[in-house]
Design a protein around this motif. Structure first.
Motif, PDB file in Angstrom:
ATOM      1  N   UNK A   1     -31.566 -14.829  34.880  1.00  0.00           N
ATOM      2  CA  UNK A   1     -31.279 -13.498  34.042  1.00  0.00           C
ATOM      3  C   UNK A   1     -31.361 -13.477  33.087  1.00  0.00           C
ATOM      4  N   UNK A   2     -32.167 -12.763  31.779  1.00  0.00           N
ATOM      5  CA  UNK A   2     -32.546 -12.580  30.423  1.00  0.00           C
ATOM      6  C   UNK A   2     -31.086 -12.101  30.269  1.00  0.00           C
ATOM      7  N   UNK A   3     -30.239 -12.461  29.712  1.00  0.00           N
ATOM      8  CA  UNK A   3     -28.666 -12.075  29.079  1.00  0.00           C
ATOM      9  C   UNK A   3     -28.300 -11.585  27.917  1.00  0.00           C
ATOM     10  N   UNK A   4     -29.132 -11.995  26.964  1.00  0.00           N
ATOM     11  CA  UNK A   4     -29.064 -11.605  25.660  1.00  0.00           C
ATOM     12  C   UNK A   4     -30.140 -11.957  24.750  1.00  0.00           C
ATOM     13  N   UNK A   5     -30.771 -10.988  24.364  1.00  0.00           N
ATOM     14  CA  UNK A   5     -32.288 -11.606  22.721  1.00  0.00           C
ATOM     15  C   UNK A   5     -31.867 -10.957  22.065  1.00  0.00           C
ATOM     16  N   UNK A   6     -31.538 -11.946  20.598  1.00  0.00           N
ATOM     17  CA  UNK A   6     -30.849 -11.559  19.248  1.00  0.00           C
ATOM     18  C   UNK A   6     -32.672 -12.586  18.323  1.00  0.00           C
ATOM     19  N   UNK A   7     -32.751 -11.895  16.770  1.00  0.00           N
ATOM     20  CA  UNK A   7     -33.334 -11.948  16.492  1.00  0.00           C
ATOM     21  C   UNK A   7     -32.893 -12.928  15.478  1.00  0.00           C
ATOM     22  N   UNK A   8     -34.174 -13.795  14.826  1.00  0.00           N
ATOM     23  CA  UNK A   8     -33.353 -14.765  13.628  1.00  0.00           C
ATOM     24  C   UNK A   8     -33.881 -14.974  13.250  1.00  0.00           C
TER      25      UNK A   8
ATOM     26  N   UNK B   1     -32.836 -16.608  22.750  1.00  0.00           N
ATOM     27  CA  UNK B   1     -32.967 -15.739  24.071  1.00  0.00           C
ATOM     28  C   UNK B   1     -31.554 -16.612  25.184  1.00  0.00           C
ATOM     29  N   UNK B   2     -30.837 -15.968  25.830  1.00  0.00           N
ATOM     30  CA  UNK B   2     -29.721 -16.155  26.323  1.00  0.00           C
ATOM     31  C   UNK B   2     -29.899 -16.405  27.918  1.00  0.00           C
ATOM     32  N   UNK B   3     -30.140 -16.889  28.981  1.00  0.00           N
ATOM     33  CA  UNK B   3     -30.488 -17.300  30.224  1.00  0.00           C
ATOM     34  C   UNK B   3     -29.239 -17.540  31.165  1.00  0.00           C
ATOM     35  N   UNK B   4     -28.380 -17.097  31.746  1.00  0.00           N
ATOM     36  CA  UNK B   4     -27.797 -16.784  33.689  1.00  0.00           C
ATOM     37  C   UNK B   4     -28.287 -17.927  34.113  1.00  0.00           C
TER      38      UNK B   4
ATOM     39  N   UNK C   1     -42.386  -9.080  25.950  1.00  0.00           N
ATOM     40  CA  UNK C   1     -41.888  -7.513  26.117  1.00  0.00           C
ATOM     41  C   UNK C   1     -40.847  -7.944  27.518  1.00  0.00           C
ATOM     42  N   UNK C   2     -39.837  -9.308  27.130  1.00  0.00           N
ATOM     43  CA  UNK C   2     -38.534  -9.292  27.732  1.00  0.00           C
ATOM     44  C   UNK C   2     -38.004  -8.587  27.634  1.00  0.00           C
ATOM     45  N   UNK C   3     -36.965  -8.246  28.634  1.00  0.00           N
ATOM     46  CA  UNK C   3     -35.842  -7.162  28.264  1.00  0.00           C
ATOM     47  C   UNK C   3     -34.384  -7.776  28.665  1.00  0.00           C
ATOM     48  N   UNK C   4     -33.496  -7.369  28.302  1.00  0.00           N
ATOM     49  CA  UNK C   4     -32.184  -7.932  28.871  1.00  0.00           C
ATOM     50  C   UNK C   4     -32.072  -7.334  31.026  1.00  0.00           C
ATOM     51  N   UNK C   5     -31.157  -8.232  31.217  1.00  0.00           N
ATOM     52  CA  UNK C   5     -31.494  -8.159  32.508  1.00  0.00           C
ATOM     53  C   UNK C   5     -32.915  -8.546  33.229  1.00  0.00           C
TER      54      UNK C   5
END
Length: 209
Positions: free
Chosen positions: A106-113, A119-122, A170-174
């Motif tokens: 599951x995608x836990x976090x999306x953050x821009x740099x 993208x953090x994936x559990x 188009x990915x979203x958290x969770x």
């Protein structure tokens, strides 16, 4: 066999229930190059084309695939990653991907740099021995590099091209994602298991940034 380099994205226009599973109908420009019996990776899952015409591809998803992948829950009109099998006479980019999903993450976090994204994936803990720092992993069929690794999660950096040309844009958290670990690591793990070595005690380090 695939490489994890997404050729195109398609749109799931219909997910029709059939006995024990689903029939997927996907619009894609790849349809003209596919025929019944061909393999096609859909979000990292190897499926068999049963019909291809009028810009659409049809493929069935059986009960086991429904159980171990996200394809039984992909919503109508969702964007899906598509890749045809690797040709023996082609350059090998990405890494060897079988299209056999090991687990759902599951995608836990999306953050821009800047123009890039982290993208953090559990992932389920039983995959821990096979997720390797700086190693490759397929996320929804995309060959990516594990940049940071924790006990039950990993970080990947997504370049702008990948963000624009795959479903990650188009990915979203969770959101759930299909995960496939490197084949070599799984072979080593199986050999260790047969040698009575305990891999369950193996724990990756804490995430560092």
């Amino acid at each position: 066999m695939f490489t994890g380099l997404v050729e195109a994205v398609g749109q799931l226009v219909e997910r029709k229930p059939i006995a024990g599973g689903f029939r997927l109908r996907i619009t894609t420009a790849l349809a003209t190059d596919l025929a019944p019996g061909d393999s096609l990776a859909v979000n990292g899952v190897c499926l068999t084309v049963i019909l291809s015409n009028h810009g659409e591809v049809h493929a069935d998803v059986g009960p086991e695939t429904v159980r171990v992948t996200t394809l039984g829950a992909v919503p109508q009109h969702a964007t899906v990653n598509l890749e045809r099998p690797l040709r023996a006479d082609s350059r090998l980019g990405g890494h060897f991907v079988q299209g056999h999903v090991d687990a759902i993450g599951h995608i836990q976090e999306i953050r821009a740099e800047a123009d890039f994204h982290w993208i953090t994936v559990t992932f389920p803990r039983h995959l821990a021995p096979y997720v390797i720092q700086k190693g490759s992993i397929a996320v929804d069929g995309i060959s990516l590099t594990v940049a940071e690794l924790g006990t039950d999660r990993f970080d990947i950096m997504i370049v702008p091209f990948t963000m624009a040309h795959t479903n990650l844009g188009r990915a979203q958290v969770n959101d759930p994602v299909n995960l496939e670990c490197e084949m070599v690591g799984k072979c080593v793990g199986r050999a260790a298991e047969l040698a009575w070595l305990n891999l369950s005690a193996v724990q990756p380090g804490d995430v560092t940034r």
